[in-house]
Motif scaffolding. Structure first.
Motif, PDB file in Angstrom:
ATOM      1  N   VAL A   1      36.723  38.219  49.872  1.00  0.00           N
ATOM      2  CA  VAL A   1      35.719  37.171  49.724  1.00  0.00           C
ATOM      3  C   VAL A   1      35.114  37.210  48.323  1.00  0.00           C
ATOM      4  O   VAL A   1      34.945  36.171  47.678  1.00  0.00           O
ATOM      5  CB  VAL A   1      34.624  37.300  50.807  1.00  0.00           C
ATOM      6  N   ILE A   2      34.806  38.389  47.827  1.00  0.00           N
ATOM      7  CA  ILE A   2      34.255  38.539  46.478  1.00  0.00           C
ATOM      8  C   ILE A   2      35.260  38.049  45.440  1.00  0.00           C
ATOM      9  O   ILE A   2      34.899  37.350  44.487  1.00  0.00           O
ATOM     10  CB  ILE A   2      33.838  39.996  46.212  1.00  0.00           C
ATOM     11  N   ALA A   3      36.516  38.380  45.610  1.00  0.00           N
ATOM     12  CA  ALA A   3      37.548  37.945  44.679  1.00  0.00           C
ATOM     13  C   ALA A   3      37.672  36.425  44.668  1.00  0.00           C
ATOM     14  O   ALA A   3      37.821  35.801  43.599  1.00  0.00           O
ATOM     15  CB  ALA A   3      38.890  38.587  45.034  1.00  0.00           C
ATOM     16  N   ILE A   4      37.579  35.804  45.827  1.00  0.00           N
ATOM     17  CA  ILE A   4      37.662  34.343  45.907  1.00  0.00           C
ATOM     18  C   ILE A   4      36.462  33.703  45.211  1.00  0.00           C
ATOM     19  O   ILE A   4      36.613  32.747  44.435  1.00  0.00           O
ATOM     20  CB  ILE A   4      37.770  33.883  47.376  1.00  0.00           C
ATOM     21  N   VAL A   5      35.266  34.230  45.455  1.00  0.00           N
ATOM     22  CA  VAL A   5      34.058  33.673  44.832  1.00  0.00           C
ATOM     23  C   VAL A   5      34.121  33.817  43.311  1.00  0.00           C
ATOM     24  O   VAL A   5      33.808  32.880  42.570  1.00  0.00           O
ATOM     25  CB  VAL A   5      32.793  34.344  45.407  1.00  0.00           C
TER      26      VAL A   5
ATOM     27  N   ALA B   1      36.834  34.117  41.454  1.00  0.00           N
ATOM     28  CA  ALA B   1      37.899  33.250  40.954  1.00  0.00           C
ATOM     29  C   ALA B   1      37.435  31.798  40.875  1.00  0.00           C
ATOM     30  O   ALA B   1      37.725  31.102  39.889  1.00  0.00           O
ATOM     31  CB  ALA B   1      39.138  33.363  41.841  1.00  0.00           C
ATOM     32  N   VAL B   2      36.707  31.336  41.871  1.00  0.00           N
ATOM     33  CA  VAL B   2      36.197  29.962  41.854  1.00  0.00           C
ATOM     34  C   VAL B   2      35.182  29.794  40.725  1.00  0.00           C
ATOM     35  O   VAL B   2      35.193  28.784  40.011  1.00  0.00           O
ATOM     36  CB  VAL B   2      35.581  29.587  43.222  1.00  0.00           C
ATOM     37  N   ALA B   3      34.315  30.779  40.526  1.00  0.00           N
ATOM     38  CA  ALA B   3      33.320  30.702  39.454  1.00  0.00           C
ATOM     39  C   ALA B   3      33.988  30.686  38.076  1.00  0.00           C
ATOM     40  O   ALA B   3      33.599  29.918  37.196  1.00  0.00           O
ATOM     41  CB  ALA B   3      32.345  31.871  39.549  1.00  0.00           C
ATOM     42  N   VAL B   4      34.991  31.506  37.877  1.00  0.00           N
ATOM     43  CA  VAL B   4      35.708  31.542  36.599  1.00  0.00           C
ATOM     44  C   VAL B   4      36.461  30.232  36.377  1.00  0.00           C
ATOM     45  O   VAL B   4      36.471  29.692  35.260  1.00  0.00           O
ATOM     46  CB  VAL B   4      36.656  32.758  36.540  1.00  0.00           C
ATOM     47  N   ALA B   5      37.069  29.695  37.423  1.00  0.00           N
ATOM     48  CA  ALA B   5      37.786  28.430  37.293  1.00  0.00           C
ATOM     49  C   ALA B   5      36.821  27.295  36.946  1.00  0.00           C
ATOM     50  O   ALA B   5      37.121  26.454  36.087  1.00  0.00           O
ATOM     51  CB  ALA B   5      38.538  28.106  38.582  1.00  0.00           C
TER      52      ALA B   5
END
Length: 65
Positions: free
Chosen positions: A9-13, A15-19
């Motif tokens: 979940v942390i990795a997804i959040v 990744a979305v923030a960086v994108a």
């Protein structure tokens, strides 16, 4: 098991923030000369893009009175 789900979940959040940050930076760089950075939805942009023309009187002698 629970820790693995938290990391995913942390990795997804992250990744979305960086994108999203990358997308905003890309848009800002793509529209460097545009004061609205590519925004198309406001009336202020249309007002900024209108040419500023000053109307000169046809007869300049009339303005010196």
């Amino acid at each position: 098991m629970r820790d693995e789900i938290q990391y995913v979940v942390i990795a997804i959040v992250v990744a979305v923030a960086v994108a999203y940050a990358g997308w905003r930076i890309y848009r800002a760089l793509r529209h460097v000369a545009d004061p609205c950075y590519g925004c198309e939805g406001c009336a202020l942009k249309a007002a900024k893009q209108r040419p500023k023309t000053k109307k000169c009187p046809k007869n300049l002698a009339d303005t010196n009175n």
